[in-house]
Design a protein around this motif. Structure first.
Motif, PDB file in Angstrom:
ATOM      1  N   PRO A   1     -40.471  -6.339  25.547  1.00  0.00           N
ATOM      2  CA  PRO A   1     -40.439  -7.733  25.994  1.00  0.00           C
ATOM      3  C   PRO A   1     -39.108  -8.145  26.635  1.00  0.00           C
ATOM      4  O   PRO A   1     -39.109  -8.960  27.556  1.00  0.00           O
ATOM      5  N   GLU A   2     -38.007  -7.568  26.179  1.00  0.00           N
ATOM      6  CA  GLU A   2     -36.714  -7.938  26.775  1.00  0.00           C
ATOM      7  C   GLU A   2     -36.649  -7.484  28.236  1.00  0.00           C
ATOM      8  O   GLU A   2     -36.193  -8.224  29.108  1.00  0.00           O
ATOM      9  N   ARG A   3     -37.110  -6.259  28.495  1.00  0.00           N
ATOM     10  CA  ARG A   3     -37.114  -5.749  29.878  1.00  0.00           C
ATOM     11  C   ARG A   3     -38.088  -6.548  30.738  1.00  0.00           C
ATOM     12  O   ARG A   3     -37.805  -6.833  31.900  1.00  0.00           O
ATOM     13  N   ALA A   4     -39.232  -6.890  30.159  1.00  0.00           N
ATOM     14  CA  ALA A   4     -40.211  -7.694  30.896  1.00  0.00           C
ATOM     15  C   ALA A   4     -39.613  -9.057  31.244  1.00  0.00           C
ATOM     16  O   ALA A   4     -39.738  -9.529  32.377  1.00  0.00           O
ATOM     17  N   TYR A   5     -38.945  -9.656  30.271  1.00  0.00           N
ATOM     18  CA  TYR A   5     -38.335 -10.973  30.483  1.00  0.00           C
ATOM     19  C   TYR A   5     -37.295 -10.901  31.601  1.00  0.00           C
ATOM     20  O   TYR A   5     -37.241 -11.778  32.469  1.00  0.00           O
ATOM     21  N   GLU A   6     -36.502  -9.844  31.615  1.00  0.00           N
ATOM     22  CA  GLU A   6     -35.507  -9.656  32.688  1.00  0.00           C
ATOM     23  C   GLU A   6     -36.184  -9.562  34.049  1.00  0.00           C
ATOM     24  O   GLU A   6     -35.711 -10.145  35.031  1.00  0.00           O
TER      25      GLU A   6
ATOM     26  N   ARG B   1     -40.493 -16.145  25.958  1.00  0.00           N
ATOM     27  CA  ARG B   1     -39.264 -16.826  25.542  1.00  0.00           C
ATOM     28  C   ARG B   1     -38.997 -16.675  24.041  1.00  0.00           C
ATOM     29  O   ARG B   1     -37.874 -16.344  23.653  1.00  0.00           O
ATOM     30  N   PRO B   2     -39.984 -16.862  23.169  1.00  0.00           N
ATOM     31  CA  PRO B   2     -39.704 -16.694  21.721  1.00  0.00           C
ATOM     32  C   PRO B   2     -39.260 -15.275  21.362  1.00  0.00           C
ATOM     33  O   PRO B   2     -38.457 -15.092  20.451  1.00  0.00           O
ATOM     34  N   LEU B   3     -39.775 -14.275  22.060  1.00  0.00           N
ATOM     35  CA  LEU B   3     -39.400 -12.900  21.757  1.00  0.00           C
ATOM     36  C   LEU B   3     -38.014 -12.563  22.305  1.00  0.00           C
ATOM     37  O   LEU B   3     -37.317 -11.716  21.769  1.00  0.00           O
ATOM     38  N   ALA B   4     -37.649 -13.218  23.413  1.00  0.00           N
ATOM     39  CA  ALA B   4     -36.372 -12.903  24.053  1.00  0.00           C
ATOM     40  C   ALA B   4     -35.274 -13.897  23.674  1.00  0.00           C
ATOM     41  O   ALA B   4     -34.104 -13.613  23.887  1.00  0.00           O
ATOM     42  N   ALA B   5     -35.649 -15.032  23.093  1.00  0.00           N
ATOM     43  CA  ALA B   5     -34.669 -16.059  22.738  1.00  0.00           C
ATOM     44  C   ALA B   5     -33.665 -15.512  21.722  1.00  0.00           C
ATOM     45  O   ALA B   5     -34.021 -14.839  20.768  1.00  0.00           O
ATOM     46  N   GLY B   6     -32.428 -15.782  21.970  1.00  0.00           N
ATOM     47  CA  GLY B   6     -31.386 -15.356  21.056  1.00  0.00           C
ATOM     48  C   GLY B   6     -30.938 -13.919  21.239  1.00  0.00           C
ATOM     49  O   GLY B   6     -30.009 -13.472  20.604  1.00  0.00           O
ATOM     50  N   LYS B   7     -31.621 -13.203  22.100  1.00  0.00           N
ATOM     51  CA  LYS B   7     -31.229 -11.826  22.369  1.00  0.00           C
ATOM     52  C   LYS B   7     -30.381 -11.789  23.622  1.00  0.00           C
ATOM     53  O   LYS B   7     -30.610 -12.534  24.566  1.00  0.00           O
ATOM     54  N   ASP B   8     -29.425 -10.918  23.643  1.00  0.00           N
ATOM     55  CA  ASP B   8     -28.544 -10.787  24.790  1.00  0.00           C
ATOM     56  C   ASP B   8     -29.272 -10.009  25.873  1.00  0.00           C
ATOM     57  O   ASP B   8     -29.534  -8.830  25.732  1.00  0.00           O
ATOM     58  N   LEU B   9     -29.639 -10.717  26.946  1.00  0.00           N
ATOM     59  CA  LEU B   9     -30.351 -10.079  28.052  1.00  0.00           C
ATOM     60  C   LEU B   9     -29.344  -9.620  29.058  1.00  0.00           C
ATOM     61  O   LEU B   9     -29.516  -8.963  29.958  1.00  0.00           O
TER      62      LEU B   9
END
Length: 189
Positions: A153-158, A181-189
């Motif tokens: 999900p982080e790569r997808a969000y990017e 957004r909930p899966l990527a929120a708070g993670k350093d993208l």
């Protein structure tokens, strides 16, 4: 001897015509300028204007510069709509073989591979399409969907953020960003 010479001339002429028709024309400076202007306008457009700009960009990106290549793209589209993925892939493979610098051919084949469940070839074709046209927000979006399928999900969000930077009103991208957004929120993208 004269008959052989005339035969050879006919073969050479036919070969030259086939090669000339099959080769896509180089993108003209005016087409590049048009693309640049459309992309610049897209970033600041409202939603209605963005839809019109998107249609213009898609039409521009569908031009191979060769009637033969355009015909292959059209046939592939009809096969895809008829759910004949093998035929679509065959047409698009011929297109990418004969017009390797035509980004849309790679993107469309990536779509066909993806629909056929062939994710490795799909990703490879998306990479090629994006190397040729890094502004193709639909190809970037498609890459994001692949990352989602692979539970990245982080790569997808990017990828979706990158697509949104080019086309801020792309509905599928906006929906995907909201969903992730909930899966990527708070993670350093």
């Amino acid at each position: 001897m004269i008959a052989n010479h005339l035969n050879l001339k006919a073969i050479v002429a036919a070969t030259l015509i086939t090669v000339t028709i099959s080769m896509p024309l180089a993108t003209s400076a005016s087409e590049k300028a048009e693309e640049s202007a459309l992309l610049t306008a897209l970033v600041s457009a409202d939603a209605a204007a963005a839809r019109a700009l998107d249609r213009e960009l898609q039409a521009l990106w569908r031009k191979s510069g060769s009637p033969a290549m355009d015909l292959l793209l059209k046939r592939a589209g009809k096969a895809f709509e008829a759910h004949d993925l093998a035929a679509a892939i065959d047409h698009l493979t011929a297109l990418t073989d004969h017009a390797p610098d035509f980004a849309r051919g790679w993107f469309e084949r990536a779509r066909a591979y993806h629909a056929a469940g062939l994710y490795g070839p799909s990703v490879a074709d998306l990479e090629r399409a994006l190397a040729l046209n890094p502004n193709d927000y639909n190809a970037i979006y498609a890459l994001g969907t692949v990352f989602e399928q692979f539970r990245k999900p982080e790569r997808a969000y990017e990828a979706y953020l990158r697509a949104k930077a080019i086309h801020p009103h792309h509905e599928e991208v906006l929906n995907a960003l909201e969903r992730l957004r909930p899966l990527a929120a708070g993670k350093d993208l």
